[in-house]
Design a protein around this motif. Structure first.
Motif, mmCIF file in Angstrom:
data_model
loop_
_atom_site.group_PDB
_atom_site.id
_atom_site.type_symbol
_atom_site.label_atom_id
_atom_site.label_comp_id
_atom_site.label_asym_id
_atom_site.label_seq_id
_atom_site.Cartn_x
_atom_site.Cartn_y
_atom_site.Cartn_z
ATOM 1 N N THR A 1 38.940 14.500 105.740
ATOM 2 C CA THR A 1 39.766 15.703 105.776
ATOM 3 C C THR A 1 39.185 16.750 106.725
ATOM 4 O O THR A 1 39.930 17.505 107.351
ATOM 5 C CB THR A 1 39.912 16.283 104.352
ATOM 6 O OG1 THR A 1 40.511 15.284 103.521
ATOM 7 C CG2 THR A 1 40.775 17.518 104.331
ATOM 8 N N SER A 2 37.867 16.776 106.859
ATOM 9 C CA SER A 2 37.229 17.771 107.731
ATOM 10 C C SER A 2 37.637 17.601 109.197
ATOM 11 O O SER A 2 37.460 18.513 109.994
ATOM 12 C CB SER A 2 35.704 17.714 107.592
ATOM 13 O OG SER A 2 35.169 16.578 108.239
ATOM 14 N N TYR A 3 38.212 16.459 109.550
ATOM 15 C CA TYR A 3 38.695 16.205 110.909
ATOM 16 C C TYR A 3 40.174 16.568 111.062
ATOM 17 O O TYR A 3 40.792 16.266 112.079
ATOM 18 C CB TYR A 3 38.462 14.744 111.297
ATOM 19 C CG TYR A 3 37.001 14.438 111.522
ATOM 20 C CD1 TYR A 3 36.419 14.587 112.783
ATOM 21 C CD2 TYR A 3 36.189 14.029 110.475
ATOM 22 C CE1 TYR A 3 35.069 14.335 112.983
ATOM 23 C CE2 TYR A 3 34.841 13.768 110.660
ATOM 24 C CZ TYR A 3 34.292 13.927 111.917
ATOM 25 O OH TYR A 3 32.947 13.673 112.109
ATOM 26 N N GLY A 4 40.740 17.205 110.029
ATOM 27 C CA GLY A 4 42.119 17.651 110.105
ATOM 28 C C GLY A 4 43.143 16.604 109.694
ATOM 29 O O GLY A 4 44.333 16.771 109.923
ATOM 30 N N THR A 5 42.685 15.540 109.080
ATOM 31 C CA THR A 5 43.563 14.460 108.646
ATOM 32 C C THR A 5 43.872 14.597 107.162
ATOM 33 O O THR A 5 42.972 14.841 106.362
ATOM 34 C CB THR A 5 42.896 13.085 108.906
ATOM 35 O OG1 THR A 5 42.631 12.979 110.304
ATOM 36 C CG2 THR A 5 43.772 11.941 108.473
ATOM 37 N N PHE A 6 45.137 14.439 106.807
ATOM 38 C CA PHE A 6 45.526 14.468 105.401
ATOM 39 C C PHE A 6 45.032 13.169 104.763
ATOM 40 O O PHE A 6 45.318 12.082 105.252
ATOM 41 C CB PHE A 6 47.047 14.593 105.268
ATOM 42 C CG PHE A 6 47.494 14.774 103.857
ATOM 43 C CD1 PHE A 6 47.310 15.977 103.197
ATOM 44 C CD2 PHE A 6 48.092 13.729 103.174
ATOM 45 C CE1 PHE A 6 47.732 16.149 101.884
ATOM 46 C CE2 PHE A 6 48.514 13.888 101.868
ATOM 47 C CZ PHE A 6 48.330 15.093 101.217
ATOM 48 N N CYS A 7 44.270 13.278 103.694
ATOM 49 C CA CYS A 7 43.643 12.111 103.065
ATOM 50 C C CYS A 7 43.756 12.233 101.547
ATOM 51 O O CYS A 7 43.414 13.267 100.974
ATOM 52 C CB CYS A 7 42.176 12.041 103.493
ATOM 53 S SG CYS A 7 41.270 10.617 102.878
ATOM 54 N N THR A 8 44.238 11.159 100.915
ATOM 55 C CA THR A 8 44.380 11.142 99.463
ATOM 56 C C THR A 8 43.586 9.979 98.875
ATOM 57 O O THR A 8 43.289 9.008 99.564
ATOM 58 C CB THR A 8 45.847 10.963 99.036
ATOM 59 O OG1 THR A 8 46.308 9.672 99.468
ATOM 60 C CG2 THR A 8 46.737 12.042 99.610
ATOM 61 N N ILE A 9 43.267 10.103 97.604
ATOM 62 C CA ILE A 9 42.687 8.989 96.854
ATOM 63 C C ILE A 9 43.776 8.513 95.906
ATOM 64 O O ILE A 9 44.253 9.288 95.070
ATOM 65 C CB ILE A 9 41.439 9.410 96.055
ATOM 66 C CG1 ILE A 9 40.349 9.912 96.995
ATOM 67 C CG2 ILE A 9 40.926 8.239 95.205
ATOM 68 C CD1 ILE A 9 39.131 10.496 96.294
ATOM 69 N N ARG A 10 44.192 7.279 96.080
ATOM 70 C CA ARG A 10 45.268 6.755 95.248
ATOM 71 C C ARG A 10 44.839 6.668 93.795
ATOM 72 O O ARG A 10 43.716 6.266 93.494
ATOM 73 C CB ARG A 10 45.691 5.368 95.746
ATOM 74 C CG ARG A 10 46.886 4.829 94.969
ATOM 75 C CD ARG A 10 47.415 3.576 95.558
ATOM 76 N NE ARG A 10 48.072 3.886 96.827
ATOM 77 C CZ ARG A 10 48.473 2.959 97.680
ATOM 78 N NH1 ARG A 10 48.266 1.688 97.417
ATOM 79 N NH2 ARG A 10 49.064 3.289 98.793
#
Length: 79
Positions: free
Chosen positions: A60-69
């Protein structure tokens, strides 16, 4: 991007940085998929929730939306 979380090299924090850099400046969503361990005699395991959260924060720190399923089916050895 679907990224299966297996304990080991592919879930190192170095890999999280590499994944973040690959996704940087792109309109992507990264879904971290916790591995559901079964009774199969393998050595595959899912990293701890804390580890996955830190991995997520790095990506996420790179600006990417990231989720944990959310895990579902672990109680019945489902994929």
């Amino acid at each position: 991007i679907e990224y299966v979380m297996l304990e080991g090299d592919t879930t190192s924090f170095e890999c999280a940085h590499q994944l973040g850099k690959l996704c940087e400046n792109r309109h992507l969503v990264v879904n971290l998929i916790p591995y559901n361990q079964t009774d199969v005699k393998d050595k595959l395991r899912c990293p701890s929730r804390e580890h996955m959260k830190k991995f997520q924060n790095i990506v996420t720190s790179y600006g990417t939306f990231c989720t944990i399923r959310k895990t579902m089916g672990a109680d019945i050895d489902s994929a």
